[in-house]
Design an enzyme around this catalytic site. Structure first.
Site, PDB file in Angstrom:
ATOM      1  N   GLU A 115     -12.525  11.947  30.926  1.00 22.47           N
ATOM      2  CA  GLU A 115     -11.176  11.374  31.070  1.00 22.47           C
ATOM      3  C   GLU A 115     -10.399  11.427  29.756  1.00 22.47           C
ATOM      4  OE1 GLU A 115      -8.237  10.515  32.655  1.00 22.47           O
ATOM      5  OE2 GLU A 115      -9.501   9.500  34.138  1.00 22.47           O
ATOM      6  N   LYS A 147      -5.855  21.363  27.199  1.00 27.85           N
ATOM      7  CA  LYS A 147      -5.730  20.331  28.238  1.00 27.85           C
ATOM      8  C   LYS A 147      -5.259  20.944  29.556  1.00 27.85           C
ATOM      9  CE  LYS A 147      -4.634  16.935  24.644  1.00 27.85           C
ATOM     10  NZ  LYS A 147      -3.488  16.407  23.850  1.00 27.85           N
ATOM     11  N   GLY A 153       1.297  10.167  10.165  1.00 30.01           N
ATOM     12  CA  GLY A 153      -0.027  10.283  10.767  1.00 30.01           C
ATOM     13  C   GLY A 153      -0.017  10.852  12.175  1.00 30.01           C
ATOM     14  N   THR A 191     -12.231   8.350  14.426  1.00 22.53           N
ATOM     15  CA  THR A 191     -11.158   7.482  14.929  1.00 22.53           C
ATOM     16  C   THR A 191     -11.469   6.957  16.329  1.00 22.53           C
ATOM     17  OG1 THR A 191      -9.579   8.734  13.620  1.00 22.53           O
ATOM     18  CG2 THR A 191      -8.670   7.341  15.351  1.00 22.53           C
ATOM     19  N   GLY A 220      -4.400   8.603  20.044  1.00 23.53           N
ATOM     20  CA  GLY A 220      -4.534   7.367  19.291  1.00 23.53           C
ATOM     21  C   GLY A 220      -5.862   6.711  19.571  1.00 23.53           C
ATOM     22  N   LYS A 262     -11.808  18.271  24.324  1.00 22.27           N
ATOM     23  CA  LYS A 262     -11.040  19.224  25.144  1.00 22.27           C
ATOM     24  C   LYS A 262     -11.281  20.668  24.732  1.00 22.27           C
ATOM     25  CE  LYS A 262      -7.655  17.173  22.350  1.00 22.27           C
ATOM     26  NZ  LYS A 262      -8.011  15.782  22.396  1.00 22.27           N
ATOM     27  N   ASP A 317      -3.631  22.973  21.540  1.00 22.23           N
ATOM     28  CA  ASP A 317      -4.170  21.717  22.045  1.00 22.23           C
ATOM     29  C   ASP A 317      -3.672  21.459  23.478  1.00 22.23           C
ATOM     30  OD1 ASP A 317      -5.319  18.852  21.538  1.00 22.23           O
ATOM     31  OD2 ASP A 317      -3.268  18.521  22.238  1.00 22.23           O
ATOM     32  N   GLY A 322      -5.133  11.143  26.553  1.00 20.90           N
ATOM     33  CA  GLY A 322      -5.564   9.841  26.028  1.00 20.90           C
ATOM     34  C   GLY A 322      -5.746   8.763  27.066  1.00 20.90           C
TER      35      GLY A 322
END
Lengths: 440, 440
Positions: free
Chosen positions: B134, B210, B192, B18, B307, B110, B206, B139
């Site tokens: 970054e 971060k 999604g 993606t 995204g 990450k 997750d 994102g």
């Protein structure tokens, strides 16, 4: 080019007012952490001010002190000159002289960059030196670096910003404490949020300075103050704040920067924005900017847009950025105006913009009034979205408030002109633009 | 070191999922504006993926294509390797091999940085190359650069972040559409926003990845996943969302990163935050971070935290950043972890934190219940701020909701343990921490 990582980078500060004092404080409090981040020494060598005796709450005795900035420009050890005296002259001359002596410059001077930027930028480039101006827009919010670097893969499509803390403080007070503009301004002056002569802030000039700088970076073409359509907030009545609230909006002094094809809209004016938007939630002296990039989508930055320490944070970030280049023996790593080549864009005259509008008419309370007003609007192809008519008479007149769908500004201006000539109208109609497609 | 401004900087992309597809799209759509900003050519030379045949909606035919990443690492023309395959292995090995071939690396990984960061960072430094990450946190929000550069004159005091879009989407749906956790998760999966196996997102892992990266940059000491106290949102009931609302709060999966003296708090857990705070207004898949620096005060960044295109924007920003260094013949301009020297800090165990708490007891509806519960809380020096007792019985039990003033976590845990042993209690007590001194 040689690395000189162990040699100190030296800074000369010209202008020890509010922001300058903040810069001295940052050096005094955080030198250790700054050098830990840089990996080499960074030294504030000189401070220059016409008045070095005034008590600023900081001890200047460990620096070379002078009232003559030439002492700084002529010191070959000084790498970076920080100009914080403000105003166009002699700031411009000092900066250009510094460039000619191959010194890099950091400034917070938005008026200079927005009014004489073209020459200043050219002189920096001719001399191969860097010019840092993060502190010129939105204080502690790192909008300049974000535009120049973080969003550099994007075409910037728009920026919506609340970038004048004084105006935002006044509008917030009017709404939250049911005050007139005049009372809110007085309160802002008492609290130190507005100057004795508040014209630049309340008439939108300060925001327009910043908008010109942002548009320059966003679109890679130099814009100046004269390119910005500017309306202030001094004509906003408490009644408008209340009607806006009833309609689901809040009034903000919004800076709007947009590009569609090669055409740029650049304007600062009071604006109704949805009360549910994040920008509407920006209260008091805070600033915020919502940026739309074609890759990243919407990004918002939010923080203190003015004040001693937030602005000093931005000044010192620029100093450290340039110092890193100096230590690496390089310069001009990122083009001064974000883009290496300037672009041809055209400015859309305010008469050609499309907007939704809030209109407050002052009309006689008698039959046929609404039909006359709406007839004229219809003639100019302006369609009405909502109408509020209520409230008490003032000298025989009642307020009628309308919001419209999108219309052409030129048509709107003609319609209002015609309406204001009707004998049923008692005072010039108030027009405030509406921006209601905000993501934040 | 020589300037090579006219020679192209070449990029090899490993992993065309993606985000990788997004990076290809950015190069195809915006190469012109990117090169206008750089002032020199930047070329995507290679794309590598195990499956190059799949239709991604982008044309890969103009790039060198390979299923073997070694083709990229062995091409002496490649300056920057972009790793977007994700996961620990073989991403780690590929990155380290790239370092050894003196290639700079950009990654969005990450998990790798939070779990094996120490070795990866060391290897980058040993080889004198740069590592851009970054895209690994939030994102399209430029938090890494802001921490490393824009706020570099600051001691970072705290970061409060909503940095997992999936969890935030679920919590938003629960509140706005009156859904159970399970239904909201299902909806997120349909749209999604959540993966088939949503564990990493809903259990907070997750966000903890971060948070570890952010703490490392903020405090200049390496933190990893194991240092982060982590609680997910899967135990949050719709009833908690409703009670929170009644109390003036919203539940968010908040990442909290704080330093006081040399002691660091690092935790990710569901948190009640005031409904009036800006962070509470962060809806759906958006992310936001509120940073407190000792100079700048509070700054908030807000945008799409995941995204294809927002994340690609961050990846390409890193590529361009490193390309600028390459063009100037320099590297390592900004220390990899923001600080040149690592600092000794200690981690505060969760048992030692002070917090306000939201407690939901499931208790028999009979006299003396409240007195028993509050008696135990008092024994542990926990003082009650508010109590709500209402609503229908469930299997003979009623919910009693309390909020407390600040208390020691260890005491709270002991009190709950004792309360949960009472025969009047029907189910384990729900505990959610409250953070109500947010500026944004």
């Amino acid at each position: 080019m040689c690395e000189r990582t162990k040699k100190a980078v030296n800074v000369g500060l010209i202008g020890v007012g509010t922001i300058g004092t903040g810069v001295v404080k940052v050096f005094q409090q955080n030198q250790k952490v700054m050098e830990k981040k840089l990996g080499f020494p960074l030294k504030l060598k000189w401070v220059c001010d016409l008045d070095l005796e005034r008590d600023r709450g900081v001890d200047l005795s460990s620096y070379n002190r002078t009232t003559d900035y030439l002492h700084i420009l002529e010191d070959p050890e000084v790498d970076i000159v920080v100009e914080l005296i403000g105003g166009i002259h002699p700031a411009k001359e000092i900066i250009i002289e510094a460039f000619e002596k191959k010194k890099h410059v950091v400034t917070a001077n938005k008026a200079l960059l927005a009014e004489e930027g073209e020459e200043v930028f050219k002189r920096a480039e001719e001399n191969g030196v860097d010019l840092g101006f993060e502190a010129s827009v939105a204080g502690g919010i790192p909008i300049i670096k974000v535009l120049k670097e973080s969003l550099c893969s994007n075409n910037i499509l728009s920026i919506h910003g609340i970038i004048n803390g004084t105006a935002n403080y006044i509008l917030t007070k009017m709404e939250e404490e049911d005050m007139s503009f005049e009372d809110a301004l007085k309160k802002a002056q008492e609290r130190g949020y507005a100057e004795a002569d508040p014209t630049l802030d309340i008439e939108g000039v300060d925001a327009a300075h910043k908008a010109a700088i942002l548009a320059t970076l966003a679109f890679g073409s130099i814009f100046s103050l004269k390119d910005v359509y500017t309306e202030g907030i001094s004509h906003i009545k408490y009644a408008d704040v209340l009607f806006a609230k009833e309609l689901g909006y809040r009034i903000k002094l919004l800076s709007i920067i947009k590009k569609k094809r090669q055409e740029v809209e650049l304007r600062v004016h009071p604006t109704l924005i949805p009360v549910t938007s994040s920008l509407a939630g920006v209260r008091g002296a805070y600033n915020a900017l919502s940026i739309l990039g074609d890759v990243v989508g919407h990004v918002m930055l939010y923080g203190m847009g003015a004040g001693m320490m937030p602005t000093a944070s931005a000044v010192v970030a620029d100093i450290m950025d340039i110092a890193r280049d100096i230590a690496k023996g390089t310069s001009n790593r990122v083009p001064l105006l974000a883009h290496k080549k300037l672009e041809e864009v055209s400015l859309k005259p305010i008469s050609e913009i499309q907007s939704k509008y809030y209109l407050r008419f002052s009309a006689l309370d008698k039959p046929g009034v609404l039909s006359k007003i709406s007839g004229i609007l219809a003639k100019y192809e302006i369609s009405i979205e909502s109408v509020i008519q209520k409230g008490r008479k003032e000298n025989g007149y009642v307020p009628i408030v309308m919001t419209t769908h999108e219309a052409l500004e030129a048509s709107m201006k003609k319609a209002i002109e015609e309406i204001d000539c009707l004998d049923i109208i008692g005072a010039p109609t108030t027009l405030i633009r509406i921006e209601n497609n905000l993501i934040f």
